[in-house]
Write an enzyme that holds these catalytic residues in place. Structure first.
Site, mmCIF file in Angstrom:
data_model
loop_
_atom_site.group_PDB
_atom_site.id
_atom_site.type_symbol
_atom_site.label_atom_id
_atom_site.label_comp_id
_atom_site.label_asym_id
_atom_site.label_seq_id
_atom_site.Cartn_x
_atom_site.Cartn_y
_atom_site.Cartn_z
ATOM 1 N N LYS A 1 -7.239 -9.592 -19.263
ATOM 2 C CA LYS A 1 -7.743 -9.985 -20.580
ATOM 3 C C LYS A 1 -7.729 -11.499 -20.809
ATOM 4 O O LYS A 1 -8.706 -12.063 -21.290
ATOM 5 C CB LYS A 1 -6.890 -9.299 -21.658
ATOM 6 C CG LYS A 1 -7.492 -9.333 -23.044
ATOM 7 C CD LYS A 1 -8.481 -8.228 -23.193
ATOM 8 C CE LYS A 1 -9.006 -8.061 -24.583
ATOM 9 N NZ LYS A 1 -9.832 -6.849 -24.669
ATOM 10 N N SER B 1 -20.560 -4.032 -28.399
ATOM 11 C CA SER B 1 -19.800 -3.565 -29.558
ATOM 12 C C SER B 1 -19.402 -4.750 -30.434
ATOM 13 O O SER B 1 -18.991 -4.573 -31.573
ATOM 14 C CB SER B 1 -18.539 -2.833 -29.088
ATOM 15 O OG SER B 1 -17.637 -3.766 -28.528
ATOM 16 N N GLY B 2 -19.493 -5.945 -29.872
ATOM 17 C CA GLY B 2 -19.011 -7.110 -30.622
ATOM 18 C C GLY B 2 -17.568 -7.434 -30.273
ATOM 19 O O GLY B 2 -17.035 -8.455 -30.672
ATOM 20 N N GLY B 3 -16.932 -6.557 -29.492
ATOM 21 C CA GLY B 3 -15.561 -6.807 -29.048
ATOM 22 C C GLY B 3 -15.551 -7.840 -27.923
ATOM 23 O O GLY B 3 -16.602 -8.233 -27.418
ATOM 24 N N GLU C 1 4.427 -10.882 -6.563
ATOM 25 C CA GLU C 1 3.337 -11.032 -7.535
ATOM 26 C C GLU C 1 3.661 -10.445 -8.912
ATOM 27 O O GLU C 1 2.963 -10.732 -9.874
ATOM 28 C CB GLU C 1 2.048 -10.402 -6.988
ATOM 29 C CG GLU C 1 2.032 -8.876 -6.877
ATOM 30 C CD GLU C 1 2.690 -8.339 -5.602
ATOM 31 O OE1 GLU C 1 3.494 -9.076 -4.991
ATOM 32 O OE2 GLU C 1 2.441 -7.177 -5.252
ATOM 33 N N ASP D 1 -14.578 -7.780 -24.700
ATOM 34 C CA ASP D 1 -15.016 -7.451 -23.347
ATOM 35 C C ASP D 1 -16.536 -7.341 -23.241
ATOM 36 O O ASP D 1 -17.150 -7.904 -22.345
ATOM 37 C CB ASP D 1 -14.362 -6.145 -22.870
ATOM 38 C CG ASP D 1 -12.854 -6.187 -23.032
ATOM 39 O OD1 ASP D 1 -12.324 -7.293 -23.245
ATOM 40 O OD2 ASP D 1 -12.217 -5.127 -22.955
ATOM 41 N N SER D 2 -17.143 -6.596 -24.169
ATOM 42 C CA SER D 2 -18.594 -6.438 -24.040
ATOM 43 C C SER D 2 -19.306 -7.749 -24.369
ATOM 44 O O SER D 2 -20.361 -8.050 -23.805
ATOM 45 C CB SER D 2 -19.115 -5.284 -24.900
ATOM 46 O OG SER D 2 -19.008 -5.557 -26.274
ATOM 47 N N CYS E 1 5.345 -6.180 1.475
ATOM 48 C CA CYS E 1 5.699 -4.761 1.490
ATOM 49 C C CYS E 1 5.022 -4.045 2.669
ATOM 50 O O CYS E 1 5.348 -4.325 3.810
ATOM 51 C CB CYS E 1 5.343 -4.142 0.145
ATOM 52 S SG CYS E 1 6.213 -2.621 -0.152
ATOM 53 N N TYR E 2 4.052 -3.166 2.437
ATOM 54 C CA TYR E 2 3.362 -2.523 3.556
ATOM 55 C C TYR E 2 2.791 -3.565 4.512
ATOM 56 O O TYR E 2 2.807 -3.393 5.727
ATOM 57 C CB TYR E 2 2.250 -1.600 3.034
ATOM 58 C CG TYR E 2 1.493 -0.884 4.139
ATOM 59 C CD1 TYR E 2 1.972 0.306 4.673
ATOM 60 C CD2 TYR E 2 0.325 -1.424 4.677
ATOM 61 C CE1 TYR E 2 1.303 0.944 5.711
ATOM 62 C CE2 TYR E 2 -0.352 -0.796 5.716
ATOM 63 C CZ TYR E 2 0.146 0.390 6.225
ATOM 64 O OH TYR E 2 -0.517 1.007 7.244
ATOM 65 N N GLY F 1 0.837 -1.197 0.000
ATOM 66 C CA GLY F 1 0.000 0.000 0.000
ATOM 67 C C GLY F 1 0.866 1.238 0.000
ATOM 68 O O GLY F 1 2.051 1.162 0.321
ATOM 69 N N HIS G 1 7.981 -7.544 -3.943
ATOM 70 C CA HIS G 1 6.682 -7.952 -4.503
ATOM 71 C C HIS G 1 6.805 -9.271 -5.265
ATOM 72 O O HIS G 1 7.305 -9.283 -6.385
ATOM 73 C CB HIS G 1 6.158 -6.859 -5.445
ATOM 74 C CG HIS G 1 5.696 -5.648 -4.714
ATOM 75 N ND1 HIS G 1 4.424 -5.523 -4.225
ATOM 76 C CD2 HIS G 1 6.346 -4.507 -4.353
ATOM 77 C CE1 HIS G 1 4.298 -4.364 -3.603
ATOM 78 N NE2 HIS G 1 5.452 -3.724 -3.665
#
Ligand code: XMP
Length: 512
Positions: free
Chosen positions: A368, A222-224, A170, A226-227, A81-82, A54, A168
């Protein structure tokens, strides 16, 4: 019920990355507020607790603290870390502000590596980003690994199962970080890797049902990727309470509207409204050459059209968006949680506020590649899930200069040839993007015995990881020759095809 890891969020920009790494280990995790009570964690049956990094300093007054009782639950705790510093301080160690802020790559050395370092050789590369450091350890702890600046870069109390690290694990810059996380999950928390993407679908569906109740949701399709995934997921949860709106702005590729309608209306049987607004968009774009003005007009008109479509649907309470974690704004407000600030989707920016809609963003925690895996789980095809990116303003940024229906039609035909050849040659899925651009110049040619004076099409075919940088793809010459021949022979109005061989930077991917 899956085994569960709680990630207590102290506001690091990497908190979501920790959760993602845990998912990569097939373990379920939930990000929770840093002050989640020990009682709740116990009730939820978590098998491990991670304290995230953080932006605050534990030395600052009022800096965030977890519930002290979490250290008495008998559940393993890992501080990053924090998270390490706050644990160190609360358990009786001393934290000081370091003279040298440690930032960037470092080297962790260890002799008799602790439980977290099983299977890893010393030294290992680690990524640091901290100002404070532990100066004296709390009782029961021992130092396991050191860096140049810190004698306590990795510490552990094996008896109580408390672990902490300055660096870190990750991030990708700590190459063996995944092994550390695995050691924590499997070796220390007893996780067995019982989580899969289909479990994610179940939980997400349940959560959407709870959030939405009997209200209505609208989604701009949109056809992409994500949507489309967001639509499929929300539809799985609430069926006909979801209505998708697809705006045909006249700037789409060949067959695009039909493709989206076939998939969502016919296959998924979704409620879907197509708004055919070509005339409106093209009317407003008439004579506009400046790319930024084009974008503004297209964006504004989209909002208007979408707004009208929503109103015609009746009472709607939620606007769904396919926002992903990487869309979450990157700059971290000091002391705040970056995840609370989102970049509104550029295609529907400003809509929710004006329309008094609540946002529904079921993909907000995902990256993604995870969204693609989720989409596959929901039955979306490879063609949809691995589609190349397509800009919101569509072909509006691919017709350079004046946008007219005639130019758009020529571009659509040329682009369709390019797409077909990219797919047939199998190159499509190895590329970031491949598309055609209409250039506002005419050049002389000869066809048969006749002189022609016709348009030029440019091919833009690029490889990239994230669109920040890109390079032109080295497509075999025979494939290029075929594309060029086909476009010139099959697309009326084109007598010349050129290939864009510029990298980004200094060029951009789109021409605009
Ligand atoms: P540039 O041209 O800036 O493009 O190198 C980088 C990537 O972004 C895509 N792009 C957009 N995507 N809405 C989008 O959703 C937009 O307005 C937009 N403009 C550019 C572009 O296709 C490329 O992949």
């Amino acid at each position: 019920m899956n085994q569960k890891i709680a990630v207590l969020d102290f506001g690091s920009q990497y908190t979501q990355v920790i959760a993602r790494r845990i998912r990569e280990c097939s373990v379920y995790s939930e990000i929770m507020p840093f002050d989640t009570s020990a009682k709740r964690l116990k009730e939820e049956g978590v098998c491990g607790i991670i304290l995230s990094g953080g932006p605050a300093s534990v030395l600052a007054k009022g800096s965030p603290r977890p519930d002290p009782k979490i250290f008495r639950l008998g559940i393993p705790v890992l501080g990053i870390c924090y998270g390490l510093q706050v644990m160190g301080k609360m358990l009786g160690g001393k934290v000081v502000s370091s003279k040298h802020r440690e930032y960037g790559l470092g080297e962790l050395s260890f002799k008799n590596g602790g439980e977290l370092l099983k299977g890893i050789g010393s030294p290992m590369r680690v990524w640091n980003s901290h100002g404070d450091k532990i100066e004296s350890l709390p009782d029961g702890f021992r130092a396991v690994g050191t860096t140049e600046n810190s004698a306590y870069a990795l510490i552990e109390d094996q008896k109580r199962k408390f672990y902490g690290m300055q660096f870190h694990p990750e991030v990708a810059h700590t190459p063996k970080g995944m092994q550390i996380i695995k050691n924590f999950l499997y070796g220390i928390c007893g996780c067995t890797g019982d989580w899969k993407m289909s479990d994610y679908v179940e939980r997400a569906v349940e959560k959407i049902r709870q959030t939405v109740g009997d209200k209505k949701v609208i989604l701009g399709l949109s056809g992409g990727v994500d949507s489309s995934v967001a639509a499929a997921l929300i539809h799985r949860a609430i069926g006909d309470q979801l209505t998708c709106v697809f705006v045909d702005n006249g700037l789409l590729r060949k067959g695009e509207r039909e493709g989206v309608e076939n998939l969502f209306k016919k296959n998924f049987k979704m409620r879907m409204r197509t708004v055919r607004a070509e005339a409106l968009f093209l009317g407003r774009l008439k004579g506009v050459k400046d790319p930024e003005r084009k974008r503004k007009i297209i964006g504004k008109t989209f909002v208007e059209v979408f707004d009208k479509a929503v109103k015609s649907i009746g009472k709607v309470d939620f606007l769904a968006q396919g926002t992903l974690y990487p869309d979450v704004i990157e700059s971290v407000p000091i002391g705040g949680n970056p995840a609370s600030l989102i970049k509104s989707h550029h295609n529907v920016g400003g809509l929710p506020k004006r329309m008094k809609l609540k946002l529904l963003e079921p993909l907000r925690e995902l990256f993604k590649d995870e969204v693609r895996a989720l989409g596959a789980e929901l039955g979306l095809s490879k063609e949809v899930l691995w589609r190349h990116p397509f800009p919101g303003p569509g072909l509006g940024v691919r017709v350079v200069g004046d946008i007219t229906k005639k130019r758009l039609d020529i571009l659509r035909e040329a682009d369709a040839v390019l797409m077909q050849e990219m797919r047939e040659s199998g190159l499509y899925y190895n590329l970031w993007q491949a598309f055609a651009v209409f250039l506002p110049v005419k050049t002389v040619g000869v066809m048969g015995d006749e002189r022609t004076y016709d348009n030029v099409i440019a091919l833009r075919i690029v490889e990239s990881q994230d669109a920040m940088t890109a390079d032109w793809a080295h497509i075999p010459h025979d494939i290029l020759a075929k594309i060029s021949n086909r476009i010139i022979n099959e697309v009326k109005g084109v007598n010349r095809v050129v290939l864009d061989i510029s990298s980004k930077p200094p060029a951009t991917i789109e021409w605009e």
